[in-house]
Design an enzyme around this catalytic site. Structure first.
Site, PDB file in Angstrom:
ATOM      1  N   ASP A  95     -10.378  -8.273 -13.335  1.00 48.34           N
ATOM      2  CA  ASP A  95     -11.584  -7.751 -12.787  1.00 48.34           C
ATOM      3  C   ASP A  95     -12.796  -7.977 -13.836  1.00 48.34           C
ATOM      4  O   ASP A  95     -12.401  -8.232 -15.009  1.00 48.34           O
ATOM      5  CB  ASP A  95     -11.448  -6.262 -12.778  1.00 48.34           C
ATOM      6  N   ASP A 270      -4.943  -3.120  -5.622  1.00 49.00           N
ATOM      7  CA  ASP A 270      -4.465  -2.865  -7.134  1.00 49.00           C
ATOM      8  C   ASP A 270      -4.722  -1.391  -7.164  1.00 49.00           C
ATOM      9  O   ASP A 270      -5.565  -0.710  -6.652  1.00 49.00           O
ATOM     10  CB  ASP A 270      -5.369  -3.753  -7.991  1.00 49.00           C
ATOM     11  N   CYS A 308      17.800   0.872  -2.931  1.00 49.80           N
ATOM     12  CA  CYS A 308      16.589   0.182  -3.581  1.00 49.80           C
ATOM     13  C   CYS A 308      17.172  -1.173  -4.303  1.00 49.80           C
ATOM     14  O   CYS A 308      18.269  -0.959  -5.216  1.00 49.80           O
ATOM     15  CB  CYS A 308      15.628   1.125  -4.427  1.00 49.80           C
ATOM     16  N   CYS A 310      15.838  -2.906  -6.752  1.00 47.96           N
ATOM     17  CA  CYS A 310      15.150  -2.940  -8.053  1.00 47.96           C
ATOM     18  C   CYS A 310      16.285  -3.119  -9.108  1.00 47.96           C
ATOM     19  O   CYS A 310      17.393  -2.568  -8.857  1.00 47.96           O
ATOM     20  CB  CYS A 310      13.750  -2.046  -8.368  1.00 47.96           C
ATOM     21  N   CYS A 313      17.646   0.410 -10.042  1.00 47.41           N
ATOM     22  CA  CYS A 313      18.604   1.056  -8.897  1.00 47.41           C
ATOM     23  C   CYS A 313      19.769   0.295  -8.608  1.00 47.41           C
ATOM     24  O   CYS A 313      20.800   1.135  -8.325  1.00 47.41           O
ATOM     25  CB  CYS A 313      17.611   1.467  -7.671  1.00 47.41           C
ATOM     26  N   HIS A 345      10.985   0.216 -11.425  1.00 46.01           N
ATOM     27  CA  HIS A 345      11.256   0.680  -9.915  1.00 46.01           C
ATOM     28  C   HIS A 345       9.909   0.867  -9.093  1.00 46.01           C
ATOM     29  O   HIS A 345       9.813   0.407  -8.022  1.00 46.01           O
ATOM     30  CB  HIS A 345      11.851   2.005 -10.018  1.00 46.01           C
TER      31      HIS A 345
HETATM   32  N1  GUN Z   1     -12.012  -1.197  -9.320  1.00 48.40           N
HETATM   33  C1  GUN Z   1     -12.099  -0.241  -8.389  1.00 48.40           C
HETATM   34  N2  GUN Z   1     -12.963  -0.246  -7.792  1.00 48.40           N
HETATM   35  C2  GUN Z   1     -14.043  -1.210  -8.218  1.00 48.40           C
HETATM   36  C3  GUN Z   1     -15.165  -1.646  -7.968  1.00 48.40           C
HETATM   37  O1  GUN Z   1     -15.883  -1.252  -7.042  1.00 48.40           O
HETATM   38  N3  GUN Z   1     -15.656  -2.828  -8.759  1.00 48.40           N
HETATM   39  C4  GUN Z   1     -14.835  -3.247  -9.631  1.00 48.40           C
HETATM   40  N4  GUN Z   1     -15.296  -4.447 -10.300  1.00 48.40           N
HETATM   41  N5  GUN Z   1     -13.511  -2.866  -9.833  1.00 48.40           N
HETATM   42  C5  GUN Z   1     -13.050  -1.633  -9.179  1.00 48.40           C
HETATM   43 ZN    ZN Z   2      14.466   1.132  -7.619  1.00 48.74          ZN
END
Ligand code: GUN
Ligand code: ZN
Length: 382
Positions: A95, A270, A308, A310, A313, A345
């Site tokens: 990011d 994410d 599970c 993993c 587990c 996990h």
């Molecule tokens: N992570 C969660 N939302 C955003 C977003 O709007 N911009 C960026 N760069 N990272 C994020």
């Molecule tokens: Zn697990």
């Protein structure tokens, strides 16, 4: 613009907008839809690269802002990027850093130039521009890099500021495209902004799609808005996005949000929540989150989740550790071992959820999958 990925469609759901695909990136293929765990400080807190790979993760998230401060650009250049620094042979997404600064540092100020903030290390004034963010991400060598964007909380009442941030994010995208040195080996994704205003979102989609980046993110969500508004924004955007590019909704990670967002046509997600909540002693399961610090688990000798696969587990007979809820309960109180096990996990849970989602799309039974998923999570509701 040039790209370093191939989006290979695999299947589409006949009733929802869910899609299954394979995303071919410089460090190997990734199945879509996907959840990407966040490895903030060049490692997933508590997990070694081997342990992270063992969860089946092939694409993790790093932060430009953290890596840029430590070890810093000179060290990244000297060692040849974050894959080498972390001994991580698989894919990395970074990011751009601005969002983290604005959300972490109350003193960050956004101007047309970039994001101004005081170094958390020594308080010196710093400026993160679109050019600097891209330069850092070029040094990191991540497979997917994100544009610097101007993010305003969706709950902000300042419509003029939300509109300004949307237009500024488009101008910053142009500066990022211009600054990007390696489009043939690193994929730059744009980030759609515009708050909860669907017209602003539509305008932003149109402008950014025209810039033809290899992938497209939807940003500015998951900031406490109503689910209904969240869904409308995601749906409005995915309807305007090209079919042949990956779509990434940033900052989303609750299992119920993942499966709904996939139905709305999103592919990548994410969130720090699965790993962060692990450190608080919480396990994600198909029946909801278990707080394993609770004394009711002191004598519960069953795995966190039955079946599970993993490392934590899985039974010892199957090459796993055969960890029980009681074990986690007893170690989390005084050691970090419990947090590591729960991290494994939780990451594995999120990845295998997305694997089941993908299978259901491929077999064209996604609506039935959603039904079963929500019935298990909320058994007393209809
Ligand atoms: N992570 C969660 N939302 C955003 C977003 O709007 N911009 C960026 N760069 N990272 C994020
Ligand atoms: Zn697990």
């Amino acid at each position: 613009m040039a790209s370093a990925l191939t989006y290979e469609p695999v299947a589409r759901c006949s009733t929802t907008k869910a899609r299954a695909a394979t995303l071919h990136l410089p460090h190997g293929p990734v199945p879509l839809p996907i959840f990407m765990p966040v490895a903030t400080q060049a490692s997933l807190k508590g997990l070694s690269p081997e342990q992270l790979a063992e969860t089946s993760c092939r694409l993790c998230l790093n932060n430009t802002y953290h890596l840029g401060l430590k070890p810093g650009q000179a060290t990244l250049d000297a060692i040849g990027g974050a894959h080498k620094l972390q001994s991580w042979p698989h894919n990395i997404l970074t990011d751009s850093g601005g969002f983290q600064m604005v959300s972490l540092l109350k003193l960050a100020k956004v101007t047309e130039e970039g994001v101004r903030f005081l170094s958390p290390h020594d308080g010196t004034p710093m400026l993160l521009t679109p050019e600097h963010s891209i330069s850092l991400q070029n040094s990191i060598g991540s497979d997917i890099i994100m544009q610097l964007d101007d993010v305003i909380a969706t709950t902000s009442p300042d419509h003029a500021r939300i509109k300004e941030a949307m237009h500024r994010s488009i101008r910053w995208l142009d500066r990022c495209i211009e600054a990007h040195k390696y489009p043939e080996r690193q994929n730059l994704f744009c980030i759609i902004q515009g708050g909860l205003d669907l017209d602003l979102r539509r305008q932003c989609c149109e402008e950014m799609v025209a810039r033809d980046t290899p992938g497209i993110a939807i940003g500015g969500l998951s900031g406490g808005e109503e689910k209904e508004s969240y869904c409308q924004v995601v749906k409005t955007c995915t309807e305007l996005l090209p079919d042949n590019k990956p779509r990434y909704v940033m900052g989303v990670g609750y299992p119920e949000d993942l499966v709904v967002s996939v139905a709305l046509g999103a592919d990548m997600f994410d969130c720090v929540w699965p790993t962060r909540t692990a450190r608080f002693g919480n396990a994600i399961t198909s029946k909801g989150v278990l707080t394993l610090r609770h004394a009711s688990f002191a004598a519960d000798f069953t795995p966190i989740e039955e079946g599970c696969t993993c490392m934590c587990c899985r039974s010892e007979a199957d090459g796993g550790l055969g960890i029980t809820k009681a074990y986690i309960y007893h170690v989390t109180a005084k050691e970090t071992a419990g947090a590591h096990l729960l991290t494994m996990h939780n990451v594995h849970y999120q990845l295998s959820l997305m694997r089941s989602v993908r299978e259901a799309i491929i077999e064209d039974r996604y609506p039935a999958f959603l039904n079963a998923f929500f019935n298990k999570l909320y058994p007393n509701k209809d």
